[in-house]
Motif scaffolding. Structure first.
Motif, PDB file in Angstrom:
ATOM      1  N   ARG B  33     -18.010  57.488  65.280  1.00  0.00           N
ATOM      2  CA  ARG B  33     -18.640  58.246  66.334  1.00  0.00           C
ATOM      3  C   ARG B  33     -17.532  59.258  66.977  1.00  0.00           C
ATOM      4  O   ARG B  33     -16.387  58.864  66.967  1.00  0.00           O
ATOM      5  CB  ARG B  33     -19.382  57.651  67.452  1.00  0.00           C
ATOM      6  N   PRO B  34     -17.714  60.128  67.670  1.00  0.00           N
ATOM      7  CA  PRO B  34     -16.646  60.808  68.188  1.00  0.00           C
ATOM      8  C   PRO B  34     -15.839  60.192  69.274  1.00  0.00           C
ATOM      9  O   PRO B  34     -16.371  59.258  69.799  1.00  0.00           O
ATOM     10  CB  PRO B  34     -17.695  62.046  69.382  1.00  0.00           C
ATOM     11  N   ARG B  35     -14.315  60.533  69.004  1.00  0.00           N
ATOM     12  CA  ARG B  35     -13.567  59.534  69.652  1.00  0.00           C
ATOM     13  C   ARG B  35     -14.037  59.596  71.266  1.00  0.00           C
ATOM     14  O   ARG B  35     -13.578  58.493  71.968  1.00  0.00           O
ATOM     15  CB  ARG B  35     -11.966  60.146  69.588  1.00  0.00           C
ATOM     16  N   PHE B  36     -14.400  60.796  71.701  1.00  0.00           N
ATOM     17  CA  PHE B  36     -14.611  60.539  73.324  1.00  0.00           C
ATOM     18  C   PHE B  36     -15.642  59.673  73.988  1.00  0.00           C
ATOM     19  O   PHE B  36     -16.076  59.458  75.070  1.00  0.00           O
ATOM     20  CB  PHE B  36     -14.694  62.048  73.957  1.00  0.00           C
ATOM     21  N   LEU B  37     -16.411  58.980  72.700  1.00  0.00           N
ATOM     22  CA  LEU B  37     -17.413  57.882  73.190  1.00  0.00           C
ATOM     23  C   LEU B  37     -16.984  56.500  73.233  1.00  0.00           C
ATOM     24  O   LEU B  37     -17.763  55.829  73.455  1.00  0.00           O
ATOM     25  CB  LEU B  37     -18.671  58.102  72.115  1.00  0.00           C
ATOM     26  N   ARG B  38     -15.464  56.393  72.820  1.00  0.00           N
ATOM     27  CA  ARG B  38     -14.964  55.287  73.044  1.00  0.00           C
ATOM     28  C   ARG B  38     -15.259  54.608  74.319  1.00  0.00           C
ATOM     29  O   ARG B  38     -15.071  55.385  75.293  1.00  0.00           O
ATOM     30  CB  ARG B  38     -13.664  55.238  72.740  1.00  0.00           C
ATOM     31  N   GLY B  39     -15.610  53.250  74.342  1.00  0.00           N
ATOM     32  CA  GLY B  39     -16.129  52.825  75.736  1.00  0.00           C
ATOM     33  C   GLY B  39     -17.293  52.939  76.167  1.00  0.00           C
ATOM     34  O   GLY B  39     -17.832  52.629  77.305  1.00  0.00           O
ATOM     35  N   SER B  40     -18.267  53.797  75.440  1.00  0.00           N
ATOM     36  CA  SER B  40     -19.453  54.137  75.912  1.00  0.00           C
ATOM     37  C   SER B  40     -20.304  53.076  75.266  1.00  0.00           C
ATOM     38  O   SER B  40     -20.161  51.745  75.358  1.00  0.00           O
ATOM     39  CB  SER B  40     -19.918  55.341  75.837  1.00  0.00           C
ATOM     40  N   GLY B  41     -21.390  53.359  74.621  1.00  0.00           N
ATOM     41  CA  GLY B  41     -22.227  52.577  73.726  1.00  0.00           C
ATOM     42  C   GLY B  41     -23.358  51.923  74.563  1.00  0.00           C
ATOM     43  O   GLY B  41     -23.296  52.319  75.687  1.00  0.00           O
ATOM     44  N   SER B  42     -24.129  51.586  73.992  1.00  0.00           N
ATOM     45  CA  SER B  42     -25.385  51.200  74.690  1.00  0.00           C
ATOM     46  C   SER B  42     -25.112  49.599  74.939  1.00  0.00           C
ATOM     47  O   SER B  42     -26.037  49.079  75.833  1.00  0.00           O
ATOM     48  CB  SER B  42     -26.507  51.043  73.726  1.00  0.00           C
ATOM     49  N   GLY B  43     -24.116  48.999  74.802  1.00  0.00           N
ATOM     50  CA  GLY B  43     -23.795  47.640  75.669  1.00  0.00           C
ATOM     51  C   GLY B  43     -23.222  47.849  76.860  1.00  0.00           C
ATOM     52  O   GLY B  43     -23.468  48.782  77.560  1.00  0.00           O
ATOM     53  N   PRO B  44     -22.140  46.944  77.206  1.00  0.00           N
ATOM     54  CA  PRO B  44     -21.769  47.067  78.729  1.00  0.00           C
ATOM     55  C   PRO B  44     -20.918  48.528  78.776  1.00  0.00           C
ATOM     56  O   PRO B  44     -20.370  49.084  77.729  1.00  0.00           O
ATOM     57  CB  PRO B  44     -20.472  46.012  78.849  1.00  0.00           C
TER      58      PRO B  44
END
Lengths: 461, 461
Positions: B33-44
């Protein structure tokens, strides 16, 4: 037109059109002025306006001659650029009959109901080059081509929605739905007929000029009224505009080597043999020379709207496929327009390179819905060859129209006088709207078509 | 790209791209997925909005991650149409350095004056098909191609008027005048760089996918800010619009088999061998069948804007080059877009017929002059893949923007929330502006780029 046709006729290696036709040569196409100018001229019967200038008279139809919708017309020959006026004009009524499609009882019914036939009107300007012949054949022929093309599809014109099958039969029950989904309306069939008519006329010109051993080509700008709509079809650099009290609207756009650069470069990219190693398809701001070799200079290729830089190689020093700027722009150093009729045997000077493969005979068509427009008394369409537009902008012409017409409502010849006035203002004889004097050295021809009087117009083919 | 290249690579008879590359195969392009989504996601770490839906979460950058100009971004994967989300996105800062052109003292001067370098920003959406690989390579690569292309012509960007010769030397004294007459401005050189970058990226995708034995293609929609202007480059069916308080303005148009019909039919006319006798280039309102033989039915060829009728022959019964209507329209029965990157090895099912010759990788570029526009606080550009526009019109999106932003001025995450809201409204989870619920089954990705905050934006490539 098929790919085979394209390759046979237009690609090097295929059999070229023979330089002389076999068999006895037909007589040359006779030079003439538009038929509706008969009885005018600068001698007896000339209008007041035309009498004012002896050497290059402005010509208009004789006072008794009424053109369709009471349109005005005027023309002037160029300042000795050529022996003949290479512009031609034509106008008249278009009577469309139902074709013989369908069963016999339909035929009988038609005979009893002649009002089922469609009637339209037609105004056309042709600007010739390389001789007057192509423009004369076009003025003699295009309306017949159009009538034939319209008659061949008349069942598609009279229904609200053209049938999938011309006979009206539904091979597939949802045929009307397919036509509906594609958004095909009766006006699309008129546009198709105009496109086909231009191509048919181009073929007639090829045959007639080949038979008579003549050469040349012409632009074509046509306005056709049919079923409450005005269709403007243009191939070349003439122009039509709509002028209303508070509006100026272009009804055509010009097709020149500059406006069609990408299409022309694309063809040279796909068929480089069309350039015979003599031209480069790339565009540069100016023609390159030896000193530019190895430099990085601005250029554009067929796929580019923007500009980039390239290292200049030896092949970039060739003459450019499209060269020059504005009025001076030329295709293959030869032609100033990229659409039109004729030019089948046109070659680049001193070479065997053909220009015709790069030309399109198909027009662009715009549609004006007259019922929606609700034309007012001073609403007109001005159609003119490029000689007018070279020295007058759309806005200048509009101001002259808007200034002249309201003060001359009682004059039944006002549209003719307006056409003459527009021509005079290209001759440096009258101040332009900004006080300046512009001079056109080209042939100029103008129609002024009033939209309000369309129900009262006469005919004068 | 040259004509020889076109013929060698793309015409039957020329050597085709080998089905397997020689030498050791590179490992497949890894899915991401796009790099700027790192640390997002549907988990914590997921946003409130994304936590609301478990199965198909809407993803946005983590709250601490600021995109250029504080742009908002959100995406959702399709309803199990494919294993991976075939959309990809990328954004960041563009740092353009001066190239090594010119004398050495210039170089030294540059080192002392690093502020002479140009800085821009970049947002891009790629909608993949036939696998995620092409979109991933494009998201990893296109900005580097663009930087390289801009750096190669940077002397053409910094002057008010690009020099004829990139070195600034005047081979011909009136060189500036030639450039002036052609109307070439710095923005034309940026447009040229975008056109070249798309083509370079297409070639990178060809190499990488050939090496890894993968297939696929993607559309590309890119917004680039540079020197007070926003350039929107589009190849495919994604879309960008400008939304202001009282205005909605399209900044791109879509390239599909329907919108590019004449270009595609024209190529098949010139190179009929591309259809291998299996397709007809003509368009009919529906696919013809045996019962239509000999009937006169509606059709269009490459040169026609209008419609005409023709007698149906046996060859007209072949599968149409462009078939289907609207969302269902396909090129060669295979592809729904006519421009994009990749697809070098795409063949029509069960045949050797290539689709790539009919595709263009070059984008159409529109330019928005931000200085002239004087953006207000709620002015944004909305960029999204076709999944959004399939269910929401420009006007519907504009109404949502105009409704949401004024009430949320204090919220620094409002552009991200707006992007999420737009996505939610394609999932049938929120009433549309007219009360109806629209559902998109496609991947959907959205950027919301505020134009007012452009001076305060962060970066986050």
């Amino acid at each position: 037109m098929s790919a085979g046709w394209f390759r046979r006729r237009l690609l090097p290696g295929g059999p070229l059109p023979s330089p002389r036709p076999p068999g006895p040569r037909a007589s040359p196409v006779p030079y003439r002025r538009p038929r509706f100018l008969r009885g005018s001229g600068s001698g007896p019967g000339a209008t007041e306006a035309s009498r004012r200038r002896d050497v290059r008279p402005v010509r208009s139809p004789a006072r008794g001659r009424v053109l369709p919708w009471n349109a005005g017309y005027a023309e002037i020959i160029n300042a000795e650029k050529s022996e003949f006026n290479e512009d031609q004009a034509s106008c008249g009524q278009l009577s469309i009959q139902r074709s013989e499609f369908g069963a016999e009882e339909d035929q009988e019914w038609l005979t009893l109901c002649p009002e089922e036939f469609l009637t339209g009107h037609y105004w056309a300007l042709f600007d010739g080059h390389g001789g007057p012949a192509a423009a004369i054949v076009a003025a003699n022929t295009l309306h017949s081509c159009l009538r034939r093309q319209l008659e061949a599809v008349v069942e598609g014109l009279v229904a609200t929605q053209p049938p999938m099958n011309l006979s009206g039969r539904c091979i597939c029950p949802s045929d009307p739905q397919f036509v509906e989904e594609k958004g095909i309306r009766a006006e699309d069939v008129v546009i198709g007929a105009l496109e086909s008519a231009f191509q048919e006329c181009d073929e007639v010109i090829r045959r007639e000029l080949e038979a008579s051993g003549q050469v040349g080509g012409c632009t074509a700008l046509v306005a056709v009224s049919l079923q409450g709509k005005l269709y403007v079809a243009n191939a070349g650099d003439s122009r039509a505009i709509l002028v209303r009290r508070n509006e100026v609207r272009p009804l055509s756009s010009e097709f020149t080597p500059e406006t069609e650069r990408q299409r022309i470069q694309q063809l040279a990219f796909v068929y480089p043999e069309l350039l015979a190693g003599e031209f480069t398809r790339l565009e540069f701001p100016r023609r390159l020379k030896g000193d530019d070799l190895g430099q990085k200079v601005l250029f554009r290729d067929h796929y580019m709207s923007g500009w980039s830089y390239k290292h200049v190689e030896k092949s970039d020093l060739k003459y450019p496929l499209i060269h020059g700027q504005g009025r001076q722009a030329r295709l293959l150093g030869t032609l100033a327009v990229s659409r039109g009729l004729g030019d089948h045997r046109l070659r680049v000077l001193d070479t065997n390179i053909q220009v015709k493969p790069f030309l399109l005979s198909v027009p662009q068509v715009t549609v004006l819905d007259l019922d929606q427009l609700e034309p007012q008394e001073e609403d007109v369409v001005v159609m003119a060859t490029d000689g007018l537009w070279d020295v007058l902008s759309n806005e200048q012409v509009a101001r002259m129209v808007q200034h002249f017409l309201p003060g001359n409502r009682e004059d039944s010849h006002r549209f003719s006088e307006l056409a003459q006035m527009l021509i005079h203002s290209t001759q440096g004889t009258e101040d332009g709207p900004m006080g300046e004097r512009q001079v056109s050295y080209d042939d100029v021809s103008v129609f002024v078509i009033p939209l309000y009087s369309r129900c009262q117009g006469g005919s004068g083919h």
